[in-house]
Design a protein around this motif. Sequence first.
Motif, PDB file in Angstrom:
ATOM      1  N   GLN A 369       0.850  -1.198   0.000  1.00 17.13           N
ATOM      2  CA  GLN A 369       0.000   0.000   0.000  1.00 17.13           C
ATOM      3  C   GLN A 369       0.888   1.250   0.000  1.00 17.13           C
ATOM      4  OE1 GLN A 369      -2.954  -0.285   3.138  1.00 17.13           O
ATOM      5  NE2 GLN A 369      -3.450  -2.415   2.623  1.00 17.13           N
ATOM      6  N   VAL A 370       1.626   1.424  -1.092  1.00 13.73           N
ATOM      7  CA  VAL A 370       2.662   2.473  -1.172  1.00 13.73           C
ATOM      8  C   VAL A 370       2.084   3.875  -1.371  1.00 13.73           C
ATOM      9  CG1 VAL A 370       4.414   0.874  -2.010  1.00 13.73           C
ATOM     10  CG2 VAL A 370       2.925   2.042  -3.650  1.00 13.73           C
ATOM     11  N   PHE A 371       0.827   4.000  -1.721  1.00 11.62           N
ATOM     12  CA  PHE A 371       0.223   5.311  -1.941  1.00 11.62           C
ATOM     13  C   PHE A 371      -0.443   5.860  -0.675  1.00 11.62           C
ATOM     14  CE2 PHE A 371       0.449   3.369  -6.109  1.00 11.62           C
ATOM     15  CZ  PHE A 371       0.877   4.402  -6.920  1.00 11.62           C
ATOM     16  N   GLY A 372      -0.410   5.093   0.417  1.00 13.42           N
ATOM     17  CA  GLY A 372      -1.137   5.490   1.604  1.00 13.42           C
ATOM     18  C   GLY A 372      -2.579   5.003   1.533  1.00 13.42           C
ATOM     19  N   CYS A 373      -3.259   5.086   2.679  1.00 13.25           N
ATOM     20  CA  CYS A 373      -4.645   4.599   2.706  1.00 13.25           C
ATOM     21  C   CYS A 373      -5.507   5.550   3.535  1.00 13.25           C
ATOM     22  CB  CYS A 373      -4.692   3.186   3.267  1.00 13.25           C
ATOM     23  SG  CYS A 373      -6.277   2.364   2.997  1.00 13.25           S
ATOM     24  N   PRO A 374      -5.987   6.654   2.921  1.00 17.39           N
ATOM     25  CA  PRO A 374      -6.836   7.599   3.648  1.00 17.39           C
ATOM     26  C   PRO A 374      -8.138   6.939   4.104  1.00 17.39           C
ATOM     27  CG  PRO A 374      -6.017   8.530   1.589  1.00 17.39           C
ATOM     28  CD  PRO A 374      -5.713   7.070   1.554  1.00 17.39           C
ATOM     29  N   PRO A 375      -8.865   7.580   4.991  1.00 22.21           N
ATOM     30  CA  PRO A 375     -10.146   7.021   5.452  1.00 22.21           C
ATOM     31  C   PRO A 375     -11.104   6.765   4.289  1.00 22.21           C
ATOM     32  CG  PRO A 375      -9.474   8.857   6.846  1.00 22.21           C
ATOM     33  CD  PRO A 375      -8.518   8.831   5.691  1.00 22.21           C
ATOM     34  N   GLY A 376     -11.699   5.581   4.287  1.00 21.55           N
ATOM     35  CA  GLY A 376     -12.657   5.218   3.247  1.00 21.55           C
ATOM     36  C   GLY A 376     -12.032   4.555   2.037  1.00 21.55           C
ATOM     37  N   TRP A 377     -10.694   4.541   1.942  1.00 16.93           N
ATOM     38  CA  TRP A 377     -10.013   3.945   0.801  1.00 16.93           C
ATOM     39  C   TRP A 377      -9.740   2.466   1.065  1.00 16.93           C
ATOM     40  CZ3 TRP A 377      -6.367   6.949  -2.810  1.00 16.93           C
ATOM     41  CH2 TRP A 377      -6.836   8.249  -3.013  1.00 16.93           C
ATOM     42  N   SER A 378      -9.516   1.727  -0.021  1.00 25.61           N
ATOM     43  CA  SER A 378      -9.123   0.316   0.048  1.00 25.61           C
ATOM     44  C   SER A 378      -8.149   0.028  -1.090  1.00 25.61           C
ATOM     45  CB  SER A 378     -10.342  -0.606  -0.061  1.00 25.61           C
ATOM     46  OG  SER A 378     -11.196  -0.461   1.044  1.00 25.61           O
ATOM     47  N   TYR A 379      -7.584  -1.168  -1.083  1.00 28.34           N
ATOM     48  CA  TYR A 379      -6.669  -1.608  -2.142  1.00 28.34           C
ATOM     49  C   TYR A 379      -7.214  -2.878  -2.785  1.00 28.34           C
ATOM     50  CZ  TYR A 379      -2.776   1.616  -1.341  1.00 28.34           C
ATOM     51  OH  TYR A 379      -1.978   2.739  -1.275  1.00 28.34           O
ATOM     52  N   GLU A 380      -6.946  -3.015  -4.089  1.00 28.41           N
ATOM     53  CA  GLU A 380      -7.327  -4.217  -4.824  1.00 28.41           C
ATOM     54  C   GLU A 380      -6.320  -4.441  -5.945  1.00 28.41           C
ATOM     55  OE1 GLU A 380      -8.233  -7.235  -5.116  1.00 28.41           O
ATOM     56  OE2 GLU A 380     -10.320  -6.797  -4.552  1.00 28.41           O
ATOM     57  N   LYS A 381      -6.119  -5.711  -6.312  1.00 25.51           N
ATOM     58  CA  LYS A 381      -5.232  -6.048  -7.422  1.00 25.51           C
ATOM     59  C   LYS A 381      -5.907  -5.686  -8.748  1.00 25.51           C
ATOM     60  CE  LYS A 381      -2.016  -8.158  -4.922  1.00 25.51           C
ATOM     61  NZ  LYS A 381      -0.602  -7.754  -4.850  1.00 25.51           N
ATOM     62  N   LEU A 382      -5.078  -5.205  -9.696  1.00 24.42           N
ATOM     63  CA  LEU A 382      -5.621  -4.766 -10.987  1.00 24.42           C
ATOM     64  C   LEU A 382      -6.321  -5.908 -11.709  1.00 24.42           C
ATOM     65  CD1 LEU A 382      -5.869  -2.483 -13.077  1.00 24.42           C
ATOM     66  CD2 LEU A 382      -3.651  -3.203 -14.011  1.00 24.42           C
ATOM     67  N   GLY A 383      -5.796  -7.126 -11.600  1.00 28.99           N
ATOM     68  CA  GLY A 383      -6.404  -8.269 -12.280  1.00 28.99           C
ATOM     69  C   GLY A 383      -7.796  -8.598 -11.787  1.00 28.99           C
ATOM     70  N   ASN A 384      -8.168  -8.095 -10.588  1.00 24.26           N
ATOM     71  CA  ASN A 384      -9.515  -8.320 -10.067  1.00 24.26           C
ATOM     72  C   ASN A 384     -10.473  -7.187 -10.403  1.00 24.26           C
ATOM     73  OD1 ASN A 384      -8.735 -10.759  -8.876  1.00 24.26           O
ATOM     74  ND2 ASN A 384      -8.006  -9.704  -7.023  1.00 24.26           N
ATOM     75  N   LEU A 385      -9.950  -6.125 -11.028  1.00 25.30           N
ATOM     76  CA  LEU A 385     -10.778  -4.973 -11.367  1.00 25.30           C
ATOM     77  C   LEU A 385     -11.187  -4.958 -12.834  1.00 25.30           C
ATOM     78  CD1 LEU A 385      -8.820  -2.170  -9.461  1.00 25.30           C
ATOM     79  CD2 LEU A 385     -10.922  -3.311  -8.732  1.00 25.30           C
ATOM     80  N   ALA A 386     -10.513  -5.736 -13.690  1.00 24.79           N
ATOM     81  CA  ALA A 386     -10.762  -5.625 -15.130  1.00 24.79           C
ATOM     82  C   ALA A 386     -10.436  -6.928 -15.842  1.00 24.79           C
ATOM     83  CB  ALA A 386      -9.919  -4.491 -15.715  1.00 24.79           C
ATOM     84  N   LYS A 387     -11.026  -7.092 -16.992  1.00 22.36           N
ATOM     85  CA  LYS A 387     -10.678  -8.168 -17.919  1.00 22.36           C
ATOM     86  C   LYS A 387      -9.528  -7.681 -18.794  1.00 22.36           C
ATOM     87  CE  LYS A 387     -12.475 -10.661 -21.950  1.00 22.36           C
ATOM     88  NZ  LYS A 387     -13.644 -10.853 -22.846  1.00 22.36           N
TER      89      LYS A 387
END
Length: 690
Positions: A369-387
């Motif tokens: 999580q190199v960009f930081g994680c402000p309140p309300g944010w989350s992280y996900e892998k790119l392969g799970n967001l798109a075909k």
Amino acid sequence: MQLLEQHFDAAFAAPDGIKKLRELILTLAMQGKLVEQDPSDQPASELLMEIEQEKRRLVAAGKIKAQKPLSPIEADEVPYEVPTGWEWVRLGELEPQFQNGISKRNGKSGVPVTVLRLADIRENQICSVNTRKILLSNSELVQYKLESGDILITRVNGSTDLVGSFIINNDSSSQFAYCDHFIRMRFPYSGYNPQFLNLLSKSRLVREQIESKFVTTAGQKTVNQTHISTLLVALPPLPEQHRIVARIDELMARCDELEALRVEREQKRLDAHAAALNALLGAQEPAAFAEAWQFMTQHFSDLHSVPKNVTELRKAVLQLAVMGKLVEQDPSDPPASELLLEIEQRRNYLIEHESLRTKAETSVSKDEQVFGCPPGWSYEKLGNLAKFIDYRGRTPDKTSSGIPLITAKNVRLGYINRDPYEYLSEDEYCTWMTRGFPRLGDLLITTEAPLGNVAIIDISDKFALAQRVICLQLHRQEFNEYLRYLFMSPKMQEILLSLASGMTATGIKASKLKELSIPTPPLSEQRRIVDKIDQLMTLCDQLDAKIAGQTSMQSALLASVMAAATPASAAPTHRPAPARAPAGEPVRRGPNRPRKEVTEASSEDEEVPVVRRKPGRPRKEPTEAVSAEATPVTERRGPGRPRKNPAEPTRSIPEATSTTDAIRRLEALKIERATGTRQVGLFESEAEGS
């Protein structure tokens, strides 16, 4: 002169202002407007007659060969008036001795001698570091040896600026020869300063003549000895040549100081901007961020007055955006975890019903999580967001027309450029497009050559997709604008580069792209982020346009300053006499040269020159010989020289004093404003400043 006073600062703040200032100094010098003329100086016409007499003597003695006469100087060739005592001449009239360089690259016997190559010329000077030696015989050494004061001329090169350039040899202690990329020019007669001729070669008048004579073969530009001999130059008396060289050296040193001052000022601006951005990007607490932002806004105009700082501002805007620092978080926004849950449900549906194969790890570690994680944010892998639609493996057969093909060359950083246009046939399209079809609004990202360019598809027509471009079909397409800006951010570009591999062309594999950790804000905050970025990018566009407009205005003002300082002279209305003939032929007077009076009968051993009449001129009756003391001297006007009133006292050209004085005062103001202290002006001597 009022134009100079009003716009000096703006004009010389132009990007090439110091360069133009150097050109102005040379131009004024070669027009006789940089130093005052001294009536006691021996005029150049007498020097030329002495050279002619010495040449005739050597030809008669058989020591040198008679050269082919140069073409006369026509009136329409003379670009401006020259002061009294100066002469317009062909460079060949100074009787230079030319010698092309040695062509051999090695020798079996002889003396080891440094042979200068093009690589040994740096900043128009001979550099004796890392030179090469070859063996030369005694006869070759005599033929190709450089003496102090010799001038090397670059004979052949691909660069317009280098071909025909003069390099003077000031080294009297080293033994140099030179290769066949050079022509050596040596002046056996005294009467001119080699340093002056070297400076003369850099003037705009001489450079334009040299460039007009280029012979280009296979991309290489060439000049020869004849080209150099026919150059038209303005020759001042020898003492004035020395004064000009000394003055130019002084002014060029002042230009160096002024350039260093401007570089230092620009570096301070860049450093201040970098420090302000680092404070913004590195702020951990809201108070520190607010303080850094306040400093940025207070000094915004000063910090963003150069294009480089605007470019850095664009990067900072993107970086702040994907760190959650560009807009405030709204506690009422549905958290990103809910958005990711909806995307997961959509992905599972596609896996079950449409055989979706694109997937990645389902967890993201804290280290990722190199960009930081402000309140309300989350992280996900790119392969799970798109075909992923990837056409790697081979290159399709292209045609001159048909269905458009989008390649990595069309995908730029943030947009699609249709140029270059490439096409597939209908049959090839059907055979090629078997892995999926890109849709309007999908995201394209390049995997190599270039790496990391990203754009949103805005093409509604049917098109094919080439290799080295991956199409991301997001499970929630509203994600696309934010994701595009994320990939454009400096941090994400750095991550892509760190994951790339390859020797000749670095690229990233699709498997690594799928495992990228994507910082995900709530969907409503994504919209606010995109709107804010668009707003600030518009501001950056305006800043770039403003800087470009100021630069254009400064360049225009600089051109006005140059034109005001070097006004065009009136074209001469008469034609000069033909050039002098070589030994053994009747003597012809060159332009600006007074007719030689016959004072005494010559001895039987001395050759009497024959004066040739111009066509249509009546024959003059012989007159009694008179003594030199009783002969009145009649000064003849050369081309470009105005008719002088005999009753008018001798004085220097009025334009010289006014131009020099004006620029001297203005340059003093320039340095005084830049440093805040009183200094000697650029066009002011130390004595004048004290």
